[in-house]
Design an enzyme around this catalytic site. Structure first.
Site, PDB file in Angstrom:
ATOM      1  N   ASP A 162       0.849  -1.191   0.000  1.00  0.00           N
ATOM      2  CA  ASP A 162       0.000   0.000   0.000  1.00  0.00           C
ATOM      3  C   ASP A 162       0.883   1.239   0.000  1.00  0.00           C
ATOM      4  O   ASP A 162       1.977   1.214  -0.572  1.00  0.00           O
ATOM      5  CB  ASP A 162      -0.933  -0.037   1.216  1.00  0.00           C
ATOM      6  CG  ASP A 162      -2.289   0.593   0.931  1.00  0.00           C
ATOM      7  OD1 ASP A 162      -2.317   1.780   0.592  1.00  0.00           O
ATOM      8  OD2 ASP A 162      -3.305  -0.095   1.056  1.00  0.00           O
TER       9      ASP A 162
ATOM     10  N   SER B  16     -10.924  -1.178  -0.791  1.00  0.00           N
ATOM     11  CA  SER B  16      -9.634  -1.112  -0.094  1.00  0.00           C
ATOM     12  C   SER B  16      -9.803  -1.369   1.393  1.00  0.00           C
ATOM     13  O   SER B  16      -8.882  -1.855   2.056  1.00  0.00           O
ATOM     14  CB  SER B  16      -8.990   0.264  -0.284  1.00  0.00           C
ATOM     15  OG  SER B  16      -8.384   0.384  -1.536  1.00  0.00           O
TER      16      SER B  16
ATOM     17  N   HIS C 117      -3.682   5.949   3.390  1.00  0.00           N
ATOM     18  CA  HIS C 117      -4.359   4.738   2.932  1.00  0.00           C
ATOM     19  C   HIS C 117      -3.707   3.471   3.499  1.00  0.00           C
ATOM     20  O   HIS C 117      -4.392   2.564   3.990  1.00  0.00           O
ATOM     21  CB  HIS C 117      -4.345   4.712   1.402  1.00  0.00           C
ATOM     22  CG  HIS C 117      -5.245   3.710   0.763  1.00  0.00           C
ATOM     23  ND1 HIS C 117      -4.857   2.414   0.530  1.00  0.00           N
ATOM     24  CD2 HIS C 117      -6.510   3.814   0.287  1.00  0.00           C
ATOM     25  CE1 HIS C 117      -5.850   1.756  -0.064  1.00  0.00           C
ATOM     26  NE2 HIS C 117      -6.863   2.582  -0.227  1.00  0.00           N
TER      27      HIS C 117
END
Length: 774
Positions: free
Chosen positions: A143, A553, A218
């Site tokens: 990520d 996600s 994220h």
């Protein structure tokens, strides 16, 4: 030393001489290409890397030039390299012996706590505690990196780093070895492929770090969702307050930063991360990224290639399904060896009261805790304040640049979703640009709430929006005021499949059911990077430690955490067995016993193309009774059936492979589902189940046939004992219709009085081959 590629070296020299004889092209355009060479021929990584240098040296003229051209040598799980090449060099190297394929470096994108309580995953009690909260498992997350100071990654109570771990803590900007601990046991970062496409990344403004440190948030969010430790009184600006935790809080975390806050994840970097993760010794890989259709073939897709070798080494790979729903055939990450995760809702809502000037109240949803509350403001309909250079249709949806700034200033704007403008994010920006003080956005119903910190952004459905419009038309001076958003639990039916969650069927391999499973992915609270864009509240920048996000996600790391629990409880289970346990035990009903609904326009009863096997049930997955196992050789037969040539398949194995030309194996891959995209008359498929429950067990078949088909199972009773642990059965489908049909759905159940093993059945009757679904 002698060339490691001697069988083709003569041809290489000839081709290189021909290339040098061509007219010189000044400043020939170059791109990053990934040269994929299949399974590695040497166990020593240095020899593999040397072979790459010698191969490329014959193209670019020298070994020094080859070393400069190569960005990565993939040398652990598989063989290949990423290099900067001209188009002519790419064509030459594609013809070399030993080269499976050469493809462009694509840029992928990220698919951007109550959820674990909703899944009934207790902290350390119940049957699921046999997974010891994931103790003993290592989860690798690919990520945007990690914010190591987050409370979710403290190492109190964590076991020592396992001796089998071979990873490193790679230093860089704002990150050194001390940032790794007994929780974050490894961290790497990859940028060569990204910079080769976009140029050197400038980090002087603090928007990114050349290190594993997360600037976008994220990666910190997904990592803490999968394996974060317990953090009390966590909240987003006071919303969703409670105990934040990951699904496998005792699992170790390995970080692979392949995505950058400035945008995108390069496939060359991603393949390098897969290669390192296989070497490092992770047990689970969580990959919340992908690309939208058209999908690349499995031999050209970095996620498919990297995950193939990871799964062959016993590593479970979990991927996000994509955020292109609710439209069919938008599913991504469709390889049968990965677990592809759809997004679903949980039972937490964020109601926000809107009070009208006549003291009537209506309720929408928002995530707002700032100013402009409890004060009446004028409200105006977007269509009525259209800008001179726009039109009413655009202004109705508050499209960019559609509103008159003079008439909008200081007012709340009511906008309606339209065919051309469906985004409340765009509407919010439009209202901000014209100095509006609030937005009410009427849209198709969804539980996904858009974050807005600077002005109130309230979502309502069309009925409430129309009611509000009626009030405005009947009032001389219509006004509204907002209340602070509240957090409410247990008052909305869940789970439902999220509106945005990408849907099946797969556009590249229709016989493989995708997605595989659904998990919470809507309004998920998890840790965040304070370096990401701060919240601007009352003109004050406030860094965020926790944030609410939605997307597949977010659902992907939920399944990664569950897989870590299963790995800890059943360390000998293969990735296919774990995937089977998830699918065959999943729920297709909400918490009130009603059939699960999929958000859309309109909402509908969910089917396997929405949620795969269903909504994950971690407790039942611990004890599935039967599993459908698949080995690497089966996946190779699957690739053969898809039409990949013998040489490509042979180079993916250590033995010569001769593909049979039959496509029958496509429906006979031992998946825990049966998908028949083209049923003309009769078709028989086979499956083999392995007993992982009580040694002596008897299972009886029960069938709910898809509409328009008759289904028989042979044998209809499976008897297991100490000498019979695997049993093959056949399922025959008979079309009762002679029409060009749509997909219909059913289930095959194997039941022993305790376990219910459910296999989704998906069938489409056809008259002609390759008939497009309309």
């Amino acid at each position: 030393m002698a060339s490691l590629w001697s069988p083709g070296i003569f041809l290489a020299h000839v081709l290189a001489l021909l290339l040098k004889a061509l007219p010189l092209v000044i400043l020939a355009e170059t791109n990053v290409y990934i040269v994929y060479m299949g399974d590695k021929l040497h166990d020593e990584p240095e020899l593999v890397q040397e072979s790459h240098h010698e191969l490329l040296a014959d193209i670019v003229g020298s070994k020094d030039a080859a070393k400069e051209s190569i960005l990565y040598s993939y040398k652990h799980g598989f063989s290949g390299f990423a290099a900067v090449l001209t188009k002519s060099q790419e064509k030459l190297i594609a013809d070399f012996p030993g080269v499976v394929g050469v493809f462009r470096n694509r840029i992928l994108s990220s698919h951007t706590t109550r959820s674990w309580d909703f899944l009934q995953v207790p902290q350390l009690v119940g049957r699921i505690s046999t997974g010891h909260s994931g103790a003993g498992s290592i989860i690798g997350v690919m990520d945007t990196g990690i914010w190591p100071e987050s409370k979710s990654f403290r190492d109190e109570g964590m076991a020592e780093v396992p001796s089998r771990w071979r990873g490193i803590c790679q230093e860089g900007e704002g990150f050194n070895r001390s940032h790794c601990n007994r929780k974050i046991i490894g961290a790497r970062w990859y940028i060569k492929g990204y910079e080769a496409e976009f140029g050197k990344l400038n980090t002087s403004d603090g928007d990114e770090f050349l290190s594993p440190r997360d600037a976008g948030g994220h990666g910190t969010h997904t990592s803490s969702t999968a394996t974060g430790g317990l953090v009390e009184n966590a909240s987003f600006m006071g919303l969703a307050q409670g105990l934040a935790r990951g699904g496998a809080p005792s699992a170790w975390l390995a970080v692979y930063k392949v995505c950058w806050a400035t945008g995108g994840c390069a496939e060359a970097d991603l393949l390098a991360a897969f290669d390192d993760a296989i070497f490092d010794g992770v047990d689970v890989l969580s990959v919340s990224l992908g690309s939208a259709p058209p999908l690349a073939t499995y031999v050209e897709d970095a996620v498919a290639i990297g995950s193939f070798y990871a799964v062959a080494k016993g590593i479970s790979v979990v991927c996000s399904a994509g955020n292109s729903g609710p439209y069919p055939q938008t599913i991504t990450n469709t390889a049968p060896w990965v677990v592809t995760v759809a997004a679903s809702t949980i039972d937490r809502a964020f109601p926000t009261i809107i009070t009208l000037g006549n003291n009537q109240t209506i309720v929408g949803q928002a995530l707002y805790t700032g100013k402009n509350v409890d004060t009446f403001h004028p409200i105006v309909y977007g269509e009525e304040i259209v800008a001179d250079d726009s039109d009413e249709d655009s202004a109705r949806g508050c499209a960019s640049g559609s509103l008159n700034a003079t008439l909008a200033r200081g007012k709340v704007i009511l906008c309606f979703e339209s065919r051309s403008q469906r985004s409340n994010i765009i509407a919010r920006r439009t209202v901000l640009d014209v100095k509006g003080v609030g937005l009410i956005f009427a849209r198709s119903p969804t539980k996904d709430v858009t974050l807005s910190l600077d002005i109130p952004c309230i979502q309502v459905d069309f009925a409430i929006g129309t009611y509000l419009l009626t009030y405005m038309e009947s009032s001389r001076n219509p006004v509204v005021k907002f209340s602070f958003t509240k957090t409410v639990i247990g008052q909305q039916i869940s789970p439902e499949v999220a509106f945005f969650s990408s849907r099946g069927p797969s556009s590249i391999s229709a016989t493989v059911l995708k997605p595989d499973i659904a998990a919470p992915g809507v309004n998920i609270l998890a840790s965040w990077s304070p370096a990401a864009s701060p919240a601007i509240i009352d003109n004050e920048a406030r860094p965020l430690d926790f944030k609410i996000e939605s997307g597949t996600s977010m659902s992907c790391p939920h399944i990664s955490g569950v897989v870590a629990l299963l790995k800890a409880a059943h360390p000998k289970w293969s990735p296919a067995a774990i995937k089977s346990a998830l699918i065959t035990t999943a729920s297709i009903e909400d918490e009130y016993g009603q059939k699960t609904v999929a958000e859309g326009a309109p909402h509908k009863q969910a089917d396997p193309f929405d949620y795969g096997g269903g909504h994950v049930d971690p407790d039942r997955a611990m004890h599935p009774g039967l599993v459908f196992d698949i080995g690497a050789s089966d996946y190779i037969r699957f690739l053969c059936a898809l039409g990949y040539n013998n040489s490509a398949i042979s180079l993916m194995t250590r033995t010569r492979t001769r593909c049979k030309k039959s496509t029958a194996f496509l429906v006979n891959l031992n998946l825990p589902s049966i998908t028949i995209p083209e049923l003309k008359q009769n078709l028989t498929v086979s499956r083999t189940v392995t007993n992982v429950g009580p040694i002596t067990s008897i299972y009886v078949a029960r069938v709910l046939a898809p509409a328009g088909t008759r289904v028989t199972v042979e044998p209809s009773v499976l008897s297991f004992d100490s000498t019979r642990k695997k049993i093959k059965f056949k399922v025959t489908f008979c079309s009762m219709l002679r029409i060009q049909g749509r997909y219909s759905f059913g289930n095959l159940f194997w039941e022993d009085g305790f376990h219910v093993v459910r296999i989704p059945l998906i069938v489409r009757t056809v008259i002609d081959d390759f008939y497009a679904e309309i």
